[in-house]
Design a protein around this motif. Structure first.
Motif, PDB file in Angstrom:
ATOM      1  N   ARG A  52       0.946  -0.922   0.175  1.00  0.00           N
ATOM      2  CA  ARG A  52       0.083   0.156  -0.410  1.00  0.00           C
ATOM      3  C   ARG A  52       0.952   0.953   0.008  1.00  0.00           C
ATOM      4  NH1 ARG A  52      -5.094   0.416   1.525  1.00  0.00           N
ATOM      5  NH2 ARG A  52      -6.580  -0.959   2.035  1.00  0.00           N
TER       6      ARG A  52
ATOM      7  N   GLY B 177      -3.473   1.342  -4.356  1.00  0.00           N
ATOM      8  CA  GLY B 177      -4.793   2.106  -3.787  1.00  0.00           C
ATOM      9  C   GLY B 177      -6.158   0.798  -3.848  1.00  0.00           C
TER      10      GLY B 177
ATOM     11  N   GLU C  93      -8.587   5.934  -1.146  1.00  0.00           N
ATOM     12  CA  GLU C  93      -7.570   4.889  -2.539  1.00  0.00           C
ATOM     13  C   GLU C  93      -6.665   5.904  -2.976  1.00  0.00           C
ATOM     14  OE1 GLU C  93      -6.650   2.379  -0.830  1.00  0.00           O
ATOM     15  OE2 GLU C  93      -7.775   2.948   0.780  1.00  0.00           O
TER      16      GLU C  93
END
Lengths: 379, 526
Positions: free
Chosen positions: B352, B357, B437
């Motif tokens: 991440r 995302g 995200e």
């Protein structure tokens, strides 16, 4: 879709506003009513008994005892609460603190250090032993998937046996009795008490400040650090935590170590402030009291403080009942009813709150935008 | 996959078993409608199942098959409509009612206790008694043997369930239902867990059962299997029955088209933003040991900067596993490279951090902590981003400010950032996740069903955000069951079936037949 009952029970779900205060107060009142009924049924005067308890419990001597009891209860409940916040049930606080106090007492009695270092060493040893004992359960859960409930209960039993063996190895007879205990800790290792309550010569444990500091540390750790965030996230939704990259297994081990370390502190106020030695009559069972108080306080440091004080008040004021030919177990009934009714009250309050919150959100949205939203609240 | 069996022989087989049965109705559903808050799961469903038939019900996931079967098995009650069993109307309140009417269900996931024997599993819950208290194992064993022999199931009552294979376990499940007196069996996706030769064995067993007068309702979306075994087929699409077809007179292609619907949306004309810079390279990704059925089998794919790669497929064919493998949540074999750097051994958090995302399929379970305020949800999954943390400490002010930014920029309708995520509507929850995200300039976005269960307004907004990010050079892996979404957003489509990428298409030229047959495993060439 919403939180589970366990989440709410263990305080992983936020409860704020006036209901969070009203719920426990109503629950305690309810417990008072139930206790009154029990008293009446057993043929005891209801009002007289309750006023006697309050009178006795508010005398200076009793207040000191209440503060001292509450200090140990508070530490115990915090140790339990840390696990609860992560969905870990550390039932082994009891074994952890007894073993920690024994080893710390033995080390403290064997060495002599300048004043500030001696008690610090003893406290550190206690924390390490508690952490190590709890860590066994943590490692077992992380590597082998062993339920921490089972392993900590078994470790409690092992701690009892191990403690008895170690005490027999290290103990010396306690002067003036047939009791045995570890060699007493020298004056340099003792933490002097404080005369906080006027009118009583009894002293409040000096380590009451340690308990306060641990409570503040608990709040800071959980609410302002990344570790605390990960811990709370794991407790609220393990699936979401995993998807977000939290290493849940590592968190399990860390949380057990910290919980055990805090458990190691439970015996310290008594050891360093009053008994100076771990003997056969060192108070057992505090770990289980801690579970009840953690539930009462919803695993919140402030709530637990009130819970610990209430519990200590009931314990101390029960002492007078024997003189009036009333069974002191009436207090045990009251404590049990309080825990049960507080749990139920929190649950009701939570349901009320979550419905109210969803209504508030949709009302405010409808008020802000002229077009009201016509969706389900949680889809 | 069935490489053998051209349609001709299958049809013959089907017509033979039709001849052996008498035309008598076992189950009849009329006008069944079932509504859940916000959706109609079943609308005016009509279904007639002849006694002694294998009646297949086909449809995409989410078409309403499961709800229909739950209604028939007494787990749900219809809002409207009538159920008739053997001609007489019935009302089921619990599965117990359905069982006493002779309807039994074999679930997709077996419900057997591993450490008990077959016999113990079968009698569990309906134990024969001897003299009031003692269990009459002898009678039970005799009855199980009888059933097993009568229907050719070949089940040994005295072995432990943990020692038998998947195919046999399924036969134990069937036996369990027959033991309770069922004459109508519902099989929910019975082949999903089986390897090909076990599927063939199962079909032989099913033919054995119908010869003895048992009626079977067979739910599936694998068209080749359905054509091979069924005597009658009902197609369900978007909650309602759209066609009743005879397997003898239909081809897999026609069936696929009925399932998917004949109209596919035309992709929007737009400029391609695909570059030749590789953002994600996945090679030989495999989940599942040798010899078992692999949930993911040697998946290789490449996504470039500015490209949206769509994965089409009926749900449960490995999409979720593919996503979890790329995210590092599920262990897998193979290599994964992000922007030239191999990340195969990295933890989820590190992936991440490196710029992946993730919009998870199930936002309530994986995307949000419902009982936490919005600003805490902003931190979730981004526990190392500058705005959220300062070293060991949570950057409360930064996270709150950035949550406010997301709320404004992504039009999350909320009175504030302190409300709990559970108080928001699904669309607004999803917009918060998308905004989160997209923060921190990701290199790759994995979007699993990004607009599932959100209202039309939020759907359009989320699509716009995805297009804008793609134009800015984001690579997107899009997994969706919504063909509008897949064709409207993707630059390239790949089809996943039983864990393998089986076909690929240009969304501009793909036909519904091609997509339908590739998704359902009908036809090999696709």
């Amino acid at each position: 879709m919403s939180s589970t009952f366990t989440d709410r029970l263990l305080g992983r779900v936020r409860l704020s506003g006036w209901v969070s205060l009203a719920a426990p107060i109503l629950a305690i009142l309810f417990a008072g009513v139930v206790t009154s009924i029990v008293l009446a049924l057993t043929g005891n005067p209801v009002l007289d008994t309750l006023t006697t308890m309050v009178d006795y419990g508010s005398q200076p001597r009793s207040l000191v005892l209440i503060l001292n009891n509450a200090t140990t209860y508070y530490l115990s409940a915090l140790a339990v609460a840390l696990g609860f916040r992560m969905n870990l049930f550390n039932i082994g606080v009891d074994g952890q603190y007894r073993l920690a106090a024994l080893v710390a007492a033995a080390v403290g009695g064997a060495v002599t250090l300048p004043a500030p270092f001696h008690p610090i060493l003893i406290i550190l040893v206690a924390m390490l032993v508690g952490a190590a004992w709890a860590g066994i359960a943590g490692v077992l859960k992380a590597t082998r998937g062993v339920s921490e409930v089972i392993s900590t209960i078994m470790l409690n039993t092992i701690a009892t046996g191990l403690g008895a063996y170690l005490l027999a190895q290290w103990a010396v007879p306690v002067a003036g009795s047939n009791n045995i205990g570890t060699p007493p800790i020298a004056a340099s290792g003792q933490v002097p008490g404080l005369t906080l309550v006027p009118g009583s010569s009894l002293k409040v444990f000096g380590l009451i400040f340690l308990a306060v500091a641990v409570g503040i540390g608990f709040h800071v750790l959980l609410n302002t650090t990344r570790f605390g965030f990960d811990l709370r996230a794991t407790g609220r939704s393990e699936a979401a935590a995993v998807a977000s990259g939290v290493n849940v297994k590592r968190m399990v081990v860390y949380a057990m170590l910290i919980s055990g370390g805090m458990a190691g502190l439970i015996g310290m106020p008594q050891l360093l402030g009053a008994s100076y030695s771990y003997s056969l009559d060192f108070q057992p069972g505090l770990g289980f009291t801690g579970i009840a108080i953690a539930l009462l306080g919803r695993n919140n440091p402030v709530g637990i403080a009130f819970g610990a004080l209430l519990w200590a008040f009931l314990d101390v004021s029960a002492n007078i009942l024997g003189l009036h030919k009333i069974s002191p177990e009436i207090v045990t009934i009251m404590q049990g009813v309080i825990v049960l009714s507080v749990v139920i009250a929190y649950e009701l309050a939570h349901r009320y709150r979550s419905v109210a919150e969803q209504k508030r959100v949709s009302r405010e949205l409808a008020g802000a935008a002229s077009t009201p939203q016509k969706e389900g609240a949680t889809a | 996959m069935f490489t053998t069996g051209p349609l001709g022989t299958l049809t013959q087989e089907a017509s033979i078993s039709t001849e052996t049965t008498v035309s008598e109705v076992a189950v009849q559903l009329e006008g069944i409608t079932k509504r859940f808050p916000g959706v109609v799961a079943n609308r005016d469903i009509s279904l007639t199942v002849q006694k002694g038939h294998i009646h297949a019900i086909v449809g995409e996931n989410g078409a309403g098959k499961s709800t229909l079967m739950k209604i028939l098995y007494g787990m749900q009650r219809p809002d409207e409509g009538e159920i008739r069993v053997n001609g007489s109307p019935v009302t089921f309140h619990t599965p117990g009612d359905a069982i006493s009417a002779g309807i039994g269900m074999v679930h997709q996931h077996f419900m057997l206790a591993d450490n008990l024997t077959v016999l113990e599993n079968v009698i569990l819950g309906s134990e024969p008694r001897k003299g009031g208290l003692a269990l009459d194992f002898a009678a039970a064993r005799k009855k199980i043997k009888e059933i097993s022999d009568a229907y050719g199931l070949g089940v040994d009552p005295d072995v432990l369930v943990e020692d038998i294979g998947v195919g046999t376990r399924q036969r134990v499940e069937i036996l369990k239902v027959l033991y309770r007196g069922a004459r109508i069996l519902i099989l929910d996706e019975p082949t999903a867990v089986l390897v090909p030769h076990e599927v063939d064995e199962l079909f032989e067993n099913l033919h054995g059962l119908v010869r003895e007068g048992i009626t079977i309702i067979f739910i599936s979306h694998h068209l080749d299997e359905v054509l091979k075994v069924a005597d009658a087929i009902t197609v369900i699409r978007r909650g309602t029955t759209v066609a009743e077809v005879d397997p003898a007179s239909v081809t897999a292609r026609q069936l696929a088209e009925l399932m998917v619907g004949s109209e596919l949306p035309s992709p929007e004309t737009r400029e391609s933003t695909v570059t030749d810079v590789v953002a994600l390279q996945v090679t030989g990704l495999t989940i599942g040991a040798e010899g078992e059925r692999r949930v993911l089998d040697d998946v290789t794919l490449t996504i470039h900067k500015g490209e949206v790669l769509g994965i089409a497929g009926v749900e449960g064919n490995g999409q979720a596993e593919l996503v979890e493998a790329i995210m590092g949540i599920r262990p897998s074999a193979g290599t994964i490279t992000l922007a030239g750097e191999e990340i195969t051994t990295w933890t989820t958090l590190r992936r991440r951090e490196a710029g992946i995302g993730y919009i998870p399929e199930d936002r309530h379970r994986h995307g949000l902590i419902l009982e936490a305020p919005l600003w805490e949800n902003r931190i979730l999954g981004h526990m190392k981003e500058k705005v959220n943390v300062r070293g060991w400490w949570i950057n409360r002010r930064g996270a709150r400010a950035d949550t406010q930014r997301i709320v404004e920029q992504y039009d999350v309708r909320t009175p504030g950032i302190d409300v709990l995520a559970s108080a928001l509507s699904g669309g607004n929850q999803q917009k918060l996740i998308v905004g989160r995200e997209m923060s921190g300039e990701p290199k790759l976005l994995i979007a699993a069903h990004p607009t599932r269960g959100v209202d039309v307004g939020a759907q359009a907004a989320i699509w716009d955000h995805l297009r804008t990010a793609r134009a800015a050079g984001l690579a997107v892996l899009l997994i969706s069951a919504d063909l509008d979404e897949l064709i409207g957003l993707s630059d390239w489509l790949k089809v996943i079936h039983r864990g393998s990428l089986v076909a690929e298409f240009d969304p501009a030229t793909v036909t519904p037949e091609q997509l339908g047959s590739a998704m359902t495993g009908a036809g090999e060439e696709a």
